[in-house]
Write an enzyme that holds these catalytic residues in place. Structure first.
Site, PDB file in Angstrom:
ATOM      1  N   LYS A  22      15.834  44.857  20.400  1.00  0.00           N
ATOM      2  CA  LYS A  22      14.367  44.761  20.579  1.00  0.00           C
ATOM      3  C   LYS A  22      13.827  43.563  19.805  1.00  0.00           C
ATOM      4  CE  LYS A  22      11.485  47.467  18.006  1.00  0.00           C
ATOM      5  NZ  LYS A  22      10.500  46.611  17.324  1.00  0.00           N
ATOM      6  N   ASN A  23      14.288  43.426  18.552  1.00  0.00           N
ATOM      7  CA  ASN A  23      13.729  42.382  17.698  1.00  0.00           C
ATOM      8  C   ASN A  23      14.258  40.987  18.035  1.00  0.00           C
ATOM      9  OD1 ASN A  23      12.297  44.383  16.534  1.00  0.00           O
ATOM     10  ND2 ASN A  23      13.362  44.354  14.558  1.00  0.00           N
ATOM     11  N   CYS A 116       4.094  49.653  14.333  1.00  0.00           N
ATOM     12  CA  CYS A 116       4.267  50.828  13.485  1.00  0.00           C
ATOM     13  C   CYS A 116       3.302  50.808  12.312  1.00  0.00           C
ATOM     14  CB  CYS A 116       5.690  50.856  12.910  1.00  0.00           C
ATOM     15  SG  CYS A 116       6.889  51.612  13.981  1.00  0.00           S
ATOM     16  N   ARG A 121       1.069  45.382   6.321  1.00  0.00           N
ATOM     17  CA  ARG A 121       1.562  44.359   7.249  1.00  0.00           C
ATOM     18  C   ARG A 121       0.567  43.198   7.423  1.00  0.00           C
ATOM     19  NH1 ARG A 121       5.400  47.080  11.738  1.00  0.00           N
ATOM     20  NH2 ARG A 121       6.583  45.222  11.359  1.00  0.00           N
ATOM     21  N   ASP A 305      14.723  48.964   8.602  1.00  0.00           N
ATOM     22  CA  ASP A 305      14.687  49.700   9.871  1.00  0.00           C
ATOM     23  C   ASP A 305      15.778  50.769   9.964  1.00  0.00           C
ATOM     24  OD1 ASP A 305      12.540  48.195  10.591  1.00  0.00           O
ATOM     25  OD2 ASP A 305      13.551  47.001  12.121  1.00  0.00           O
ATOM     26  N   ARG A 397       9.596  53.160  21.819  1.00  0.00           N
ATOM     27  CA  ARG A 397       9.277  51.744  21.598  1.00  0.00           C
ATOM     28  C   ARG A 397      10.545  50.927  21.328  1.00  0.00           C
ATOM     29  NH1 ARG A 397       6.093  51.421  16.809  1.00  0.00           N
ATOM     30  NH2 ARG A 397       6.656  49.266  17.144  1.00  0.00           N
TER      31      ARG A 397
HETATM   32  C1  UD1 Z   1      10.232  42.428  11.548  1.00  0.00           C
HETATM   33  C2  UD1 Z   1      10.821  43.448  12.497  1.00  0.00           C
HETATM   34  C3  UD1 Z   1      10.728  44.838  11.915  1.00  0.00           C
HETATM   35  C4  UD1 Z   1      11.374  44.876  10.528  1.00  0.00           C
HETATM   36  C5  UD1 Z   1      10.817  43.769   9.637  1.00  0.00           C
HETATM   37  C6  UD1 Z   1      11.544  43.651   8.320  1.00  0.00           C
HETATM   38  C7  UD1 Z   1      10.431  42.462  14.671  1.00  0.00           C
HETATM   39  C8  UD1 Z   1       9.725  42.575  15.979  1.00  0.00           C
HETATM   40  N1  UD1 Z   1      10.099  43.383  13.754  1.00  0.00           N
HETATM   41  O1  UD1 Z   1       8.868  42.766  11.360  1.00  0.00           O
HETATM   42  O2  UD1 Z   1      11.385  45.747  12.792  1.00  0.00           O
HETATM   43  O3  UD1 Z   1      11.095  46.123   9.933  1.00  0.00           O
HETATM   44  O4  UD1 Z   1      10.936  42.492  10.306  1.00  0.00           O
HETATM   45  O5  UD1 Z   1      12.896  43.460   8.511  1.00  0.00           O
HETATM   46  O6  UD1 Z   1      11.278  41.620  14.482  1.00  0.00           O
HETATM   47  N2  UD1 Z   1       4.405  40.004   4.977  1.00  0.00           N
HETATM   48  C9  UD1 Z   1       3.325  39.473   4.321  1.00  0.00           C
HETATM   49  N3  UD1 Z   1       2.575  38.537   4.981  1.00  0.00           N
HETATM   50  C10 UD1 Z   1       2.867  38.124   6.247  1.00  0.00           C
HETATM   51  C11 UD1 Z   1       3.991  38.692   6.905  1.00  0.00           C
HETATM   52  C12 UD1 Z   1       4.743  39.636   6.249  1.00  0.00           C
HETATM   53  O7  UD1 Z   1       3.040  39.827   3.169  1.00  0.00           O
HETATM   54  O8  UD1 Z   1       2.143  37.279   6.780  1.00  0.00           O
HETATM   55  C13 UD1 Z   1       5.229  41.027   4.293  1.00  0.00           C
HETATM   56  C14 UD1 Z   1       5.160  42.384   4.986  1.00  0.00           C
HETATM   57  O9  UD1 Z   1       4.023  43.128   4.576  1.00  0.00           O
HETATM   58  C15 UD1 Z   1       6.444  43.035   4.562  1.00  0.00           C
HETATM   59  C16 UD1 Z   1       7.408  41.840   4.481  1.00  0.00           C
HETATM   60  O10 UD1 Z   1       6.600  40.676   4.398  1.00  0.00           O
HETATM   61  O11 UD1 Z   1       6.300  43.576   3.272  1.00  0.00           O
HETATM   62  C17 UD1 Z   1       8.362  41.732   5.642  1.00  0.00           C
HETATM   63  O12 UD1 Z   1       7.648  41.606   6.841  1.00  0.00           O
HETATM   64  P1  UD1 Z   1       8.188  40.749   8.046  1.00  0.00           P
HETATM   65  O13 UD1 Z   1       9.543  40.227   7.736  1.00  0.00           O
HETATM   66  O14 UD1 Z   1       7.125  39.771   8.412  1.00  0.00           O
HETATM   67  O15 UD1 Z   1       8.293  41.851   9.172  1.00  0.00           O
HETATM   68  P2  UD1 Z   1       7.870  41.722  10.683  1.00  0.00           P
HETATM   69  O16 UD1 Z   1       8.159  40.367  11.190  1.00  0.00           O
HETATM   70  O17 UD1 Z   1       6.515  42.287  10.857  1.00  0.00           O
END
Ligand code: UD1
Length: 419
Positions: A22-23, A116, A121, A305, A397
């Site tokens: 998915k990711n 989720c 986030r 995850d 999902r």
């Molecule tokens: C992706 C994955 C999700 C997985 C996550 C962490 C997809 C579609 N989803 O989510 O399944 O759980 O990686 O491996 O690929 N953060 C900030 N600011 C930002 C962005 C992120 O502070 O602008 C923080 C988040 O709150 C979190 C951490 O960074 O604590 C990791 O988030 P991130 O790696 O961005 O996860 P996603 O890309 O949302």
């Protein structure tokens, strides 16, 4: 109102083929926005998040069709650079499209994403990354409006290796003249997959999988045919299920090198894990020993995850285990549900202490989020009696049909319709 009904106690045996990640699929779909030719993606997985993302692409003016299990996309006639609220709220991946829509139109308007509910986030890293490429971002009334008319290549330093922010900046830079570098980039296999997909379409990206990614801007991306990587989280879910239930299961189309953080946890345990480049065999009998400490980390650390699934395993393991959730601050919502089944878990902030019990008991529980729901299904597989899991739309999902896969392996599990 569908629910999953599980009767615990069966061991698992046989083989299951792991669907595409998915990711990986989601950012690749966002990347398709940059392509002026036909995009063919093999091994199309019917996860609701992926289906929602295709709806987003169609709303931008793209065309899609499914033929022989492959998704065919045509993005030539894209006419909109906006993702409205009702579509953006369907999947968090809508935010990944900011970079590619900007690359295509030099303008983007995207509502805040859904996904989720596992923590705040924030999207500050996405915004800072785009601003480093001289994009003007206005955040107003739940919409991000991005003006990229004066975009240029640049150096992007991420304060944290965010998966989504890394992917967004990569895509924004692909059609931007000059050399962009992303420092402290996320290293997840899905980022390498996005690089491989974009390069096959004509991009010039290197370094994905390391902390520094270099993107040399090109004029355009053309047609591309690609097979995204298998889903390491689904493979990990079924690996853990086999260890919990006992049995002998072959996971086909699985990449052990993407699951080392999980596999290495079982080095001295009661199970045997044998790997080849594209398959994993799990043989398990007897009650597993608790794993002392599990701490979620960005890749190659232990994946957040798989945290609910490994917690389900710890609830019935022999001993006490500590799980520290470093990625998402409220990703323990499944704990309340596991406790209803007799699990002994104490949480404090980002830590959970789990004292393994000999038996869980069937109960009526609710999938609080995608992976939390998968963890409850695993708990149901070993619980005494029947477990009913509601709100299974969350699980759909990211799993095509968790109940069919586990039924094929011998579990007593089915989807039932409740009025
Ligand atoms: C992706 C994955 C999700 C997985 C996550 C962490 C997809 C579609 N989803 O989510 O399944 O759980 O990686 O491996 O690929 N953060 C900030 N600011 C930002 C962005 C992120 O502070 O602008 C923080 C988040 O709150 C979190 C951490 O960074 O604590 C990791 O988030 P991130 O790696 O961005 O996860 P996603 O890309 O949302």
């Amino acid at each position: 109102m569908d629910k999953i009904l599980v009767k615990g106690g069966n061991s698992l045996s046989g083989s299951v083929s792991i669907s595409s990640a998915k990711n990986a699929y989601l950012p690749i779909l966002a990347g398709a926005v940059l392509c002026s030719g036909e995009v063919v993606l093999h091994k199309f997985p019917k996860y609701d998040d992926v289906i929602n993302m295709i709806e987003i692409l169609e709303n931008l003016g793209g065309k899609s069709a499914i033929e022989d299990g492959s998704l065919i996309l045509n993005m030539k006639s894209l006419s909109s650079y906006e993702i409205p609220r009702e579509l953006a709220s369907l999947t968090r991946s809508s935010i990944f499209s900011l970079g590619s829509i900007l690359g295509r139109f030099r303008f983007a308007r995207v509502a805040y994403p859904g996904g989720c509910e596992i923590g705040a986030r924030p999207i500050d890293l996405h915004i800072k990354g785009l601003e480093a490429l001289n994009v003007k971002v206005v955040d107003r009334r739940g919409y991000l409006t991005c003006d990229g008319r004066n975009m240029h290549a640049g150096n992007v330093h991420l304060d944290f290796p965010s998966v989504g922010a890394t992917e967004n900046v990569m895509m924004a830079a692909v059609l931007t003249k000059g050399r962009t570098k992303i420092f402290n980039a996320a290293k997840e296999p899905e980022i390498v997959d996005l690089q491989n997909f974009l390069n096959k379409a004509g991009a010039k990206i290197r370094g994905a999988g390391t902390t520094t990614i270099t993107i040399d801007g090109v004029e355009k991306l053309g047609s591309v045919e690609y097979t995204p990587v298998p889903d390491r989280i689904i493979a990990g879910t079924y690996l853990i299920a086999t260890i919990m239930c006992g049995g002998d299961v072959l996971l086909e189309n699985a990449r052990p090198e993407h699951l080392q953080a999980l596999i290495s946890k079982f080095d001295n345990n009661s199970c045997k894990i044998v790997t080849k480049s594209d398959r994993i065999r799990v043989i398990s009998n007897g009650r597993p020993k608790s794993i002392n400490k599990i701490e979620t980390m960005p890749y190659p650390g232990f994946p957040t995850d798989l945290q609910p699934q490994i917690m389900a395993l710890q609830t019935i393991s022999n001993g006490t285990s500590v799980i520290i959730e470093n990625l998402f601050e409220t990703r323990f919502k499944h704990v309340t549900e596991l406790v209803k089944m007799g699990a002994q878990i104490l949480t404090e902030g980002r830590s959970a202490v789990i004292k393994g019990v000999e038996k869980l008991y069937g109960a009526e529980v609710t999938a609080t989020d995608l992976r939390g729901g998968a963890g409850l299904v695993l708990a149901g597989l070993v619980a005494d009696g029947y477990t009913t899991i509601s709100n299974i739309g969350q699980i759909k999902r990211g799993y095509e049909s968790i109940e069919s896969d586990l039924k094929c392996l011998g579990a007593d599990i089915k989807k039932v319709e409740f009025l």
